[in-house]
Design a protein around this motif. Sequence first.
Motif, PDB file in Angstrom:
ATOM      1  N   THR A 200      13.125 -50.424   3.947  1.00  0.00           N
ATOM      2  CA  THR A 200      13.878 -49.213   3.668  1.00  0.00           C
ATOM      3  C   THR A 200      12.978 -48.257   2.896  1.00  0.00           C
ATOM      4  OG1 THR A 200      14.751 -50.122   1.609  1.00  0.00           O
ATOM      5  CG2 THR A 200      16.116 -50.394   3.586  1.00  0.00           C
ATOM      6  N   SER A 201      13.395 -47.035   2.840  1.00  0.00           N
ATOM      7  CA  SER A 201      12.619 -46.018   2.147  1.00  0.00           C
ATOM      8  C   SER A 201      13.555 -45.153   1.329  1.00  0.00           C
ATOM      9  CB  SER A 201      11.878 -45.168   3.186  1.00  0.00           C
ATOM     10  OG  SER A 201      11.369 -44.010   2.579  1.00  0.00           O
TER      11      SER A 201
ATOM     12  N   MET B 224      14.693 -41.991   3.244  1.00  0.00           N
ATOM     13  CA  MET B 224      15.360 -42.202   4.519  1.00  0.00           C
ATOM     14  C   MET B 224      16.333 -41.055   4.799  1.00  0.00           C
ATOM     15  SD  MET B 224      17.680 -45.447   5.800  1.00  0.00           S
ATOM     16  CE  MET B 224      16.498 -46.616   5.190  1.00  0.00           C
TER      17      MET B 224
ATOM     18  N   GLU C 151      18.262 -41.571  10.216  1.00  0.00           N
ATOM     19  CA  GLU C 151      17.653 -42.905  10.196  1.00  0.00           C
ATOM     20  C   GLU C 151      18.642 -43.936   9.683  1.00  0.00           C
ATOM     21  OE1 GLU C 151      14.036 -45.479   8.131  1.00  0.00           O
ATOM     22  OE2 GLU C 151      13.958 -43.288   7.997  1.00  0.00           O
ATOM     23  N   ARG C 152      19.369 -43.613   8.624  1.00  0.00           N
ATOM     24  CA  ARG C 152      20.351 -44.557   8.073  1.00  0.00           C
ATOM     25  C   ARG C 152      21.403 -44.918   9.124  1.00  0.00           C
ATOM     26  NH1 ARG C 152      25.124 -45.040   6.814  1.00  0.00           N
ATOM     27  NH2 ARG C 152      25.688 -42.864   7.124  1.00  0.00           N
TER      28      ARG C 152
ATOM     29  N   ARG D 221      19.767 -47.148  11.899  1.00  0.00           N
ATOM     30  CA  ARG D 221      19.581 -48.527  11.420  1.00  0.00           C
ATOM     31  C   ARG D 221      20.926 -49.267  11.361  1.00  0.00           C
ATOM     32  NH1 ARG D 221      14.940 -50.028   8.133  1.00  0.00           N
ATOM     33  NH2 ARG D 221      13.325 -48.451   8.209  1.00  0.00           N
TER      34      ARG D 221
END
Length: 184
Positions: free
Chosen positions: A8-9, A12, A16-17, A20
Amino acid sequence: MTAPIQTTSSTMTEAERVAREHLRIFASGDEAAVTANVSLDYVNIRSLEEPAATRVPGPEGFKATIRWAHRAFTDMQFEFHQVVVNGDLVALQVSLHGRQHGLFVVHAADDARVMDVFPSNGRSFVAKHTHWITVSNGLVTKHDAVRDDLGMAQQLGWIPPNPVFIARMLLALRSERQNTKNLK
Protein backbone atom coordinates in the motif's frame (compact mmCIF):
# COMPACT_ATOMS: atom_id res chain seq x y z
CA MET A 1 1.55 -21.08 1.64
CA THR A 2 2.75 -17.79 3.05
CA ALA A 3 0.43 -14.82 2.86
CA PRO A 4 1.10 -12.66 -0.21
CA ILE A 5 2.39 -9.17 0.43
CA GLN A 6 -0.29 -6.52 0.07
CA THR A 7 1.63 -3.33 -0.72
CA THR A 8 0.00 0.00 0.00
CA SER A 9 1.04 3.59 -0.36
CA SER A 10 0.19 6.72 1.58
CA THR A 11 -0.31 8.43 -1.80
CA MET A 12 -2.86 5.89 -3.04
CA THR A 13 -5.55 7.51 -5.18
CA GLU A 14 -9.25 6.80 -4.71
CA ALA A 15 -9.29 4.96 -8.05
CA GLU A 16 -6.43 2.70 -6.92
CA ARG A 17 -8.13 2.01 -3.58
CA VAL A 18 -11.39 1.06 -5.34
CA ALA A 19 -9.56 -1.16 -7.87
CA ARG A 20 -7.60 -2.98 -5.14
CA GLU A 21 -10.84 -3.46 -3.20
CA HIS A 22 -12.43 -4.95 -6.33
CA LEU A 23 -9.75 -7.65 -6.48
CA ARG A 24 -9.98 -8.24 -2.71
CA ILE A 25 -13.75 -8.75 -2.97
CA PHE A 26 -13.27 -11.24 -5.81
CA ALA A 27 -10.56 -13.21 -4.00
CA SER A 28 -12.34 -13.28 -0.64
CA GLY A 29 -15.82 -13.96 -2.05
CA ASP A 30 -17.25 -11.02 -0.08
CA GLU A 31 -20.55 -10.69 -1.97
CA ALA A 32 -21.91 -8.29 0.68
CA ALA A 33 -19.28 -5.72 -0.40
CA VAL A 34 -20.14 -5.88 -4.12
CA THR A 35 -22.85 -3.20 -4.27
CA ALA A 36 -20.51 -0.65 -2.66
CA ASN A 37 -17.79 -1.44 -5.23
CA VAL A 38 -19.37 -1.79 -8.68
CA SER A 39 -21.75 0.43 -10.63
CA LEU A 40 -25.18 -0.60 -11.86
CA ASP A 41 -23.77 -0.73 -15.42
CA TYR A 42 -20.56 -2.57 -14.43
CA VAL A 43 -19.21 -4.85 -17.18
CA ASN A 44 -16.65 -7.65 -16.89
CA ILE A 45 -15.09 -8.14 -20.33
CA ARG A 46 -13.62 -11.51 -19.20
CA SER A 47 -17.07 -13.02 -18.53
CA LEU A 48 -17.36 -14.46 -22.05
CA GLU A 49 -16.13 -17.89 -20.89
CA GLU A 50 -18.18 -17.84 -17.71
CA PRO A 51 -21.82 -18.83 -17.04
CA ALA A 52 -24.60 -16.70 -18.51
CA ALA A 53 -25.40 -15.15 -15.11
CA THR A 54 -21.94 -13.50 -15.04
CA ARG A 55 -22.65 -11.63 -18.27
CA VAL A 56 -25.38 -9.40 -16.89
CA PRO A 57 -24.29 -5.86 -16.02
CA GLY A 58 -24.00 -4.54 -12.50
CA PRO A 59 -23.57 -6.11 -9.09
CA GLU A 60 -25.47 -9.32 -9.94
CA GLY A 61 -23.04 -10.12 -12.75
CA PHE A 62 -20.03 -9.60 -10.46
CA LYS A 63 -21.61 -11.73 -7.72
CA ALA A 64 -22.15 -14.52 -10.27
CA THR A 65 -18.48 -14.29 -11.30
CA ILE A 66 -17.45 -14.60 -7.65
CA ARG A 67 -19.64 -17.70 -7.16
CA TRP A 68 -18.31 -19.26 -10.40
CA ALA A 69 -14.66 -18.74 -9.39
CA HIS A 70 -15.15 -19.85 -5.78
CA ARG A 71 -16.83 -23.04 -6.93
CA ALA A 72 -13.43 -24.03 -8.36
CA PHE A 73 -10.88 -22.16 -6.23
CA THR A 74 -10.24 -21.41 -2.58
CA ASP A 75 -7.55 -19.63 -0.55
CA MET A 76 -7.37 -16.91 -3.21
CA GLN A 77 -5.24 -13.83 -2.55
CA PHE A 78 -3.71 -11.22 -4.81
CA GLU A 79 -0.12 -10.13 -4.47
CA PHE A 80 0.29 -6.63 -5.93
CA HIS A 81 3.49 -5.99 -7.88
CA GLN A 82 2.79 -2.72 -9.66
CA VAL A 83 -0.17 -0.36 -9.93
CA VAL A 84 -0.44 2.41 -12.50
CA VAL A 85 -3.24 4.97 -12.42
CA ASN A 86 -4.12 7.12 -15.42
CA GLY A 87 -7.21 9.16 -14.63
CA ASP A 88 -10.07 6.70 -14.15
CA LEU A 89 -8.10 3.71 -15.50
CA VAL A 90 -6.13 1.54 -13.06
CA ALA A 91 -3.73 -1.15 -14.30
CA LEU A 92 -2.68 -3.69 -11.69
CA GLN A 93 0.11 -6.21 -12.24
CA VAL A 94 -0.53 -8.98 -9.73
CA SER A 95 -0.08 -12.64 -8.91
CA LEU A 96 -3.15 -14.62 -7.92
CA HIS A 97 -2.44 -17.30 -5.32
CA GLY A 98 -5.02 -20.03 -4.84
CA ARG A 99 -5.89 -23.70 -4.68
CA GLN A 100 -8.35 -25.66 -6.80
CA HIS A 101 -10.89 -27.55 -4.71
CA GLY A 102 -13.78 -28.00 -7.17
CA LEU A 103 -14.70 -28.12 -10.83
CA PHE A 104 -13.49 -25.32 -13.11
CA VAL A 105 -16.15 -24.96 -15.80
CA VAL A 106 -15.54 -23.13 -19.09
CA HIS A 107 -18.56 -21.85 -21.03
CA ALA A 108 -19.02 -20.97 -24.72
CA ALA A 109 -18.83 -17.29 -25.59
CA ASP A 110 -21.86 -17.39 -27.89
CA ASP A 111 -24.49 -19.23 -25.84
CA ALA A 112 -22.83 -19.99 -22.47
CA ARG A 113 -23.16 -23.77 -22.91
CA VAL A 114 -20.68 -25.87 -20.93
CA MET A 115 -17.60 -26.43 -23.10
CA ASP A 116 -14.95 -27.89 -20.79
CA VAL A 117 -14.70 -29.03 -17.20
CA PHE A 118 -11.43 -29.36 -15.31
CA PRO A 119 -11.69 -31.46 -12.13
CA SER A 120 -9.54 -30.64 -9.14
CA ASN A 121 -6.26 -32.37 -8.42
CA GLY A 122 -6.14 -30.46 -5.10
CA ARG A 123 -3.15 -28.39 -6.21
CA SER A 124 -2.20 -24.80 -5.51
CA PHE A 125 -1.15 -22.23 -8.10
CA VAL A 126 0.35 -18.78 -8.53
CA ALA A 127 -0.69 -17.07 -11.78
CA LYS A 128 0.44 -13.73 -13.16
CA HIS A 129 -2.36 -11.34 -14.13
CA THR A 130 -2.75 -7.78 -15.32
CA HIS A 131 -6.13 -6.26 -14.50
CA TRP A 132 -7.51 -3.16 -16.20
CA ILE A 133 -10.17 -1.52 -14.06
CA THR A 134 -12.12 1.63 -14.90
CA VAL A 135 -13.41 3.61 -11.91
CA SER A 136 -16.02 6.36 -12.06
CA ASN A 137 -17.57 8.18 -9.09
CA GLY A 138 -15.93 5.76 -6.67
CA LEU A 139 -17.29 2.62 -8.36
CA VAL A 140 -15.84 0.08 -10.79
CA THR A 141 -17.56 0.39 -14.16
CA LYS A 142 -15.44 -1.97 -16.25
CA HIS A 143 -13.01 -4.84 -15.69
CA ASP A 144 -10.71 -6.61 -18.12
CA ALA A 145 -7.70 -8.84 -17.53
CA VAL A 146 -4.82 -10.64 -19.16
CA ARG A 147 -4.06 -13.86 -17.28
CA ASP A 148 -1.47 -16.61 -17.51
CA ASP A 149 -4.08 -19.37 -17.83
CA LEU A 150 -1.54 -21.73 -19.46
CA GLY A 151 0.81 -21.43 -16.49
CA MET A 152 -2.08 -21.98 -14.08
CA ALA A 153 -3.27 -25.03 -16.05
CA GLN A 154 0.21 -26.55 -15.91
CA GLN A 155 0.49 -25.97 -12.16
CA LEU A 156 -2.95 -27.50 -11.57
CA GLY A 157 -2.08 -30.62 -13.59
CA TRP A 158 -4.60 -30.00 -16.37
CA ILE A 159 -1.88 -30.04 -19.03
CA PRO A 160 -0.28 -32.07 -20.29
CA PRO A 161 -3.29 -34.29 -19.56
CA ASN A 162 -2.80 -37.92 -18.71
CA PRO A 163 -5.37 -40.59 -19.67
CA VAL A 164 -6.86 -40.75 -16.18
CA PHE A 165 -7.35 -36.97 -16.06
CA ILE A 166 -8.93 -36.97 -19.53
CA ALA A 167 -11.41 -39.61 -18.35
CA ARG A 168 -12.19 -37.51 -15.25
CA MET A 169 -12.70 -34.45 -17.48
CA LEU A 170 -15.10 -36.29 -19.78
CA LEU A 171 -17.14 -37.68 -16.87
CA ALA A 172 -17.29 -34.24 -15.24
CA LEU A 173 -18.25 -32.63 -18.55
CA ARG A 174 -21.12 -35.09 -19.07
CA SER A 175 -22.33 -34.59 -15.52
CA GLU A 176 -22.10 -30.78 -15.73
CA ARG A 177 -23.98 -30.68 -19.04
CA GLN A 178 -26.68 -32.93 -17.59
CA ASN A 179 -26.98 -30.70 -14.50
CA THR A 180 -27.23 -27.62 -16.71
CA LYS A 181 -29.91 -29.27 -18.86
CA ASN A 182 -31.93 -30.17 -15.75
CA LEU A 183 -31.89 -26.52 -14.59
CA LYS A 184 -33.61 -25.32 -17.78
